[in-house]
Structures are given as structure tokens and as C-alpha cells.
Scaffold this motif. Structure first.
Motif, mmCIF file in Angstrom:
data_model
loop_
_atom_site.group_PDB
_atom_site.id
_atom_site.type_symbol
_atom_site.label_atom_id
_atom_site.label_comp_id
_atom_site.label_asym_id
_atom_site.label_seq_id
_atom_site.Cartn_x
_atom_site.Cartn_y
_atom_site.Cartn_z
ATOM 1 N N VAL A 1 26.790 33.773 30.009
ATOM 2 C CA VAL A 1 26.764 34.151 31.422
ATOM 3 C C VAL A 1 26.348 35.603 31.560
ATOM 4 C CG1 VAL A 1 28.220 34.532 33.459
ATOM 5 C CG2 VAL A 1 28.457 32.426 32.127
ATOM 6 N N ARG A 2 26.908 36.458 30.734
ATOM 7 C CA ARG A 2 26.563 37.880 30.792
ATOM 8 C C ARG A 2 25.074 38.098 30.510
ATOM 9 N NH1 ARG A 2 30.307 39.344 27.757
ATOM 10 N NH2 ARG A 2 29.156 39.592 25.800
ATOM 11 N N ARG A 3 24.541 37.425 29.504
ATOM 12 C CA ARG A 3 23.116 37.570 29.191
ATOM 13 C C ARG A 3 22.251 37.052 30.341
ATOM 14 N NH1 ARG A 3 24.226 35.202 24.041
ATOM 15 N NH2 ARG A 3 23.038 33.380 24.751
ATOM 16 N N TYR A 4 22.641 35.942 30.928
ATOM 17 C CA TYR A 4 21.888 35.368 32.045
ATOM 18 C C TYR A 4 21.803 36.355 33.208
ATOM 19 C CZ TYR A 4 20.882 32.223 35.984
ATOM 20 O OH TYR A 4 20.339 31.646 37.114
ATOM 21 N N LEU A 5 22.944 36.942 33.575
ATOM 22 C CA LEU A 5 22.963 37.863 34.706
ATOM 23 C C LEU A 5 22.236 39.162 34.392
ATOM 24 C CD1 LEU A 5 26.629 37.297 35.939
ATOM 25 C CD2 LEU A 5 24.517 36.421 36.959
ATOM 26 N N GLU A 6 22.361 39.638 33.163
ATOM 27 C CA GLU A 6 21.658 40.869 32.785
ATOM 28 C C GLU A 6 20.148 40.690 32.862
ATOM 29 O OE1 GLU A 6 23.232 41.645 28.929
ATOM 30 O OE2 GLU A 6 25.030 42.681 29.682
ATOM 31 N N TYR A 7 19.679 39.472 32.656
ATOM 32 C CA TYR A 7 18.250 39.196 32.784
ATOM 33 C C TYR A 7 17.849 38.989 34.234
ATOM 34 C CZ TYR A 7 13.766 36.799 32.404
ATOM 35 O OH TYR A 7 12.439 36.442 32.551
ATOM 36 N N GLN A 8 18.668 38.241 35.000
ATOM 37 C CA GLN A 8 18.284 37.827 36.342
ATOM 38 C C GLN A 8 18.417 38.923 37.394
ATOM 39 O OE1 GLN A 8 16.891 35.020 37.301
ATOM 40 N NE2 GLN A 8 17.018 33.884 35.368
ATOM 41 N N ILE A 9 19.540 39.629 37.420
ATOM 42 C CA ILE A 9 19.816 40.546 38.536
ATOM 43 C C ILE A 9 18.736 41.607 38.710
ATOM 44 C CG2 ILE A 9 21.433 42.273 39.430
ATOM 45 C CD1 ILE A 9 23.715 40.575 38.351
#
Length: 251
Positions: free
Chosen positions: A28-36
């Protein structure tokens, strides 16, 4: 999950902070760090002038099955509440006493289940509730077959009874101040007494059907409700918060 975000006048994210990122699953952390950093917003304005806007954000992610047999993360819902816009520009709560967990005399699992009731209210110029509706009721457990509607009705009934007595401070500045009434959503979350709620961890839930709200325009009833932070008032259509643009086709 929750955090804060600063968006510049061009609609780009300038900075963001996730609440307690170490408590989030690594994927989840990696996903958000990429998306935001790649998000694009409608350029924020105040009184018609472009501004940088700092918002609290609440995010709802889903893990959905993928063709390869694994799971794929999907951003299902978002909400943004301004932290710097003066309160006079938005409808704000005056008295928002939340209902107690309802008794369930007909069930052997009393106090063992949770739910979220998404209430939408029409508020008059005196700050009192003119009308209200349980727009959606999501269960945080898998009910026995044939009982889901009964559980949703039970949680909604007590919520609406309490919400009729809520009062608000109407906006006195900006375009919204001239309206004859305002609309606001409030998610009311019920947690089972023995349930350990861990921030940032995966939870199962059973979404309920979404009801049409007669006094809201269709465009205000399309976005998922799950991203809204519980126990907060979320003004509808007042333009005070950030508006995330949908990703481009194929993005």
C-alpha cells in the motif's frame, strides 16, 4: 487511511504526508508513493483567485482479483477537507453528537458487528436539518443469508433518529452563502465492542446498495462514498475542498 496534501494553484501536488506510514502494508505504501505525486486536481481557488490549498485527505483502497491470479490495488474513494479555508466559507457542524451503538435484541451477535452509515442531509438557513437520507450502509461483516437488508435498516434507523437533531453553522462568505439550503454528508461508523481496529490494515466489508438523493444533482452522486473520513462533515458541492481529476484513458 489518512494524511494531508498541499496542492498548488496549477492543480499539482506540492507535498503530502501519510498518517503513520510505517503502519501501512508495504504494498500500500509503495502504491501511494507512486500514485500521489502523479495526481492532478482541479486548480484550487478562493473567491475566484488561484491559491495553494492544504487539505486533510482520506483514502479507501480495494484489493481486487487480477487475471494473473494475484490481487491488484485500486483507489476506490477519496475525500479532501480544507485546513486553511476560513470556516465562514463552508457549512460547518455546530452540534454533531454521534449515536450510540444500537441494541439488537433479536440477534445473538449483539455488539459483535460493525457498519458505516453514510448520511446525507439538507440543511436550512437556520442551520437545522430539513431532510436526510441514509444514502448507503456498508456492513463490516458477512451477514447470514437473507439478513443483510435487516441489518442495514437497523443501523440506519438509529443513525437517522440522532442526525435529525444535528445543527450546523451556515456559510456567510463566498458563493455558497447565498444558497437557500446546503447539503452535507456524514459517515457514521459503528465498531463492534470486541473488534480490534488497526489503522491501515485490510478489512473485509459488504457494501450496501446506494440510494438516490432527490435533492442532489446527479453529478454529486457518482463518486464512491467509502473514501470519506468517518465522523466528519463533508459539504457537498461547495467547492471548498480539492477535486481530484480522473486519470486519462488507459492511464
Amino acid at each position: 487511511m489518512e494524511g494531508t496534501i498541499l496542492v498548488g494553484p496549477e492543480g499539482k501536488a506540492l507535498d503530502y504526508q501519510l498518517r503513520d506510514p510505517d503502519a501501512l502494508p508495504e504494498e500500500v505504501r509503495r502504491y501511494l508513493e507512486y500514485q500521489i505525486p502523479r495526481w492532478e486536481f482541479e486548480p484550487p481557488t478562493l473567491d475566484g483567485q488561484p491559491v495553494a490549498l492544504h487539505n486533510r485527505m482520506s483514502l479507501h483502497l480495494k484489493a481486487v482479483p487480477h487475471a494473473d491470479g494475484g490481487m491488484r490495488l485500486q483507489l476506490h474513494g477519496t475525500s479532501f477537507l480544507p485546513t486553511q479555508v476560513p470556516a465562514d466559507y463552508d457549512l460547518t457542524p455546530d452540534r454533531l453528537a454521534l449515536p450510540a451503538y444500537p441494541s439488537v435484541p433479536w440477534s445473538p451477535v449483539t455488539y459483535q458487528v460493525g457498519a458505516t452509515v453514510y448520511v446525507v442531509l439538507k440543511v436550512g438557513r437556520d442551520g437545522k436539518v430539513l431532510d436526510l437520507l441514509d444514502e448507503q450502509v456498508n456492513l463490516h461483516f458477512v451477514p447470514e443469508p437473507g439478513t443483510a437488508a435487516m441489518w442495514r435498516k437497523h443501523f440506519a434507523r438509529g443513525t437517522l433518529r440522532t442526525a435529525r437533531g444535528w445543527t450546523f453553522h451556515p456559510p456567510t462568505k463566498g458563493e455558497a452563502a447565498a444558497e437557500s439550503h446546503w447539503s452535507v454528508r456524514v459517515p457514521v461508523q459503528y465498531t463492534a465492542v470486541d473488534e480490534e481496529v488497526r489503522y491501515g490494515q485490510w478489512h473485509a466489508y459488504v457494501p450496501g446498495p446506494r440510494r438516490a438523493v432527490p435533492w442532489l444533482p446527479a453529478e454529486e452522486q457518482r463518486a464512491p462514498l467509502e473514501g470519506m473520513a468517518a465522523s466528519h462533515a463533508h459539504p457537498v458541492g461547495q467547492g471548498g475542498g480539492l477535486k481530484l481529476r480522473p486519470p486519462p484513458e488507459g492511464g
